[in-house]
Design an enzyme around this catalytic site. Sequence first.
Site, PDB file in Angstrom:
ATOM      1  N   GLY A 123      48.528 -44.795 140.828  1.00 44.69           N
ATOM      2  CA  GLY A 123      47.985 -43.904 141.855  1.00 44.69           C
ATOM      3  C   GLY A 123      48.344 -44.402 143.249  1.00 44.69           C
ATOM      4  O   GLY A 123      48.945 -45.478 143.402  1.00 44.69           O
ATOM      5  N   ASN A 124      47.978 -43.632 144.250  1.00 47.98           N
ATOM      6  CA  ASN A 124      48.218 -44.028 145.640  1.00 47.98           C
ATOM      7  C   ASN A 124      47.348 -43.190 146.565  1.00 47.98           C
ATOM      8  O   ASN A 124      46.896 -42.107 146.194  1.00 47.98           O
ATOM      9  CB  ASN A 124      49.714 -43.934 146.009  1.00 47.98           C
ATOM     10  CG  ASN A 124      50.391 -42.805 145.294  1.00 47.98           C
ATOM     11  OD1 ASN A 124      50.197 -41.647 145.650  1.00 47.98           O
ATOM     12  ND2 ASN A 124      51.134 -43.115 144.244  1.00 47.98           N
ATOM     13  N   SER A 132      54.299 -46.507 149.014  1.00 48.07           N
ATOM     14  CA  SER A 132      54.199 -45.961 147.656  1.00 48.07           C
ATOM     15  C   SER A 132      55.402 -45.079 147.344  1.00 48.07           C
ATOM     16  O   SER A 132      55.917 -44.371 148.217  1.00 48.07           O
ATOM     17  CB  SER A 132      52.929 -45.113 147.579  1.00 48.07           C
ATOM     18  OG  SER A 132      53.038 -44.203 146.514  1.00 48.07           O
ATOM     19  N   GLU A 176      55.379 -42.430 146.001  1.00 49.25           N
ATOM     20  CA  GLU A 176      55.007 -41.016 146.166  1.00 49.25           C
ATOM     21  C   GLU A 176      54.818 -40.623 147.630  1.00 49.25           C
ATOM     22  O   GLU A 176      54.158 -39.621 147.911  1.00 49.25           O
ATOM     23  CB  GLU A 176      53.734 -40.709 145.363  1.00 49.25           C
ATOM     24  CG  GLU A 176      53.869 -40.780 143.877  1.00 49.25           C
ATOM     25  CD  GLU A 176      54.796 -39.737 143.268  1.00 49.25           C
ATOM     26  OE1 GLU A 176      55.455 -38.977 144.004  1.00 49.25           O
ATOM     27  OE2 GLU A 176      54.871 -39.721 142.027  1.00 49.25           O
ATOM     28  N   HIS A 221      45.660 -41.311 138.374  1.00 50.83           N
ATOM     29  CA  HIS A 221      46.021 -41.026 136.984  1.00 50.83           C
ATOM     30  C   HIS A 221      44.747 -41.177 136.147  1.00 50.83           C
ATOM     31  O   HIS A 221      44.768 -41.788 135.083  1.00 50.83           O
ATOM     32  CB  HIS A 221      47.079 -42.004 136.481  1.00 50.83           C
ATOM     33  CG  HIS A 221      48.365 -41.979 137.256  1.00 50.83           C
ATOM     34  ND1 HIS A 221      49.343 -42.927 137.101  1.00 50.83           N
ATOM     35  CD2 HIS A 221      48.835 -41.112 138.174  1.00 50.83           C
ATOM     36  CE1 HIS A 221      50.358 -42.663 137.911  1.00 50.83           C
ATOM     37  NE2 HIS A 221      50.077 -41.566 138.582  1.00 50.83           N
ATOM     38  N   HIS A 275      51.530 -35.767 134.496  1.00 51.23           N
ATOM     39  CA  HIS A 275      51.498 -36.886 135.442  1.00 51.23           C
ATOM     40  C   HIS A 275      50.070 -37.311 135.826  1.00 51.23           C
ATOM     41  O   HIS A 275      49.632 -38.383 135.414  1.00 51.23           O
ATOM     42  CB  HIS A 275      52.322 -36.467 136.670  1.00 51.23           C
ATOM     43  CG  HIS A 275      52.472 -37.524 137.707  1.00 51.23           C
ATOM     44  ND1 HIS A 275      53.451 -37.486 138.666  1.00 51.23           N
ATOM     45  CD2 HIS A 275      51.760 -38.642 137.965  1.00 51.23           C
ATOM     46  CE1 HIS A 275      53.339 -38.539 139.460  1.00 51.23           C
ATOM     47  NE2 HIS A 275      52.319 -39.255 139.050  1.00 51.23           N
TER      48      HIS A 275
END
Length: 213
Positions: A28-29, A73, A75, A96, A157
């Site tokens: 995650g981020n 990150s 993302e 997640h 995802h």
Amino acid sequence: MKEMELCETLLQMTKTAIEWNMVTGTNGNFSIKDKDSGVIYITPTRLDYRIMQPEDIVRVYPDEHAEGTREPSNEWRLHKKIYEQIPDVRAIAHTHSPYATAFAALNMSIPAVLTETVMAFGGRIHVAQFALPGTEELGVAAVEHLREQNVCLLAHHGVVAVGADAFEALETAMNVEIAAQSTHLALQIAQPKTLPHDAQTWLKNKYRENRKK
Ligand SMILES: [Zn+2]
């Protein structure tokens, strides 16, 4: 908000996410956008949240260059696209979390079979079209849903939730996980029935009223 304050708020967001079992290790981020400068403060890639410090937070500028002692990150493009396209968003939580991610794995929206799901999200929690992790396309796919709802699932995802501040984004991600967990359990017992139509209308109105506040 001053730079150090932004980094500390973001770090607090990650610590709360751990406390709430929303993330483990490095998955995650999280990010916060400074509304004055447009700079995105984002968690770094490949660093365990438990040892993360304010100085590990990376700044991504509107021209896409990053500054900090670490890499942003993977993302960061997802976060940047959302901030660009939805100006009211000030914070993003990408997790997640297991139950919501189970629905995402099936490319399945979370049905609105609980009053809380309709009141908090306006209806079922949608799944964005599949796109590869780390790509701008993932952001484009998410934005399509985030304009209408403050959260969506990312196909195969995880979850992305947005808010007017860090706590709001995180709380939304958490509420999705709770909705996913209860819905999953209900599905083990029987096929849940949809809510009565007039109840849905009433709850959707409540949702709209809350969004205006
Ligand atoms: Zn992810």
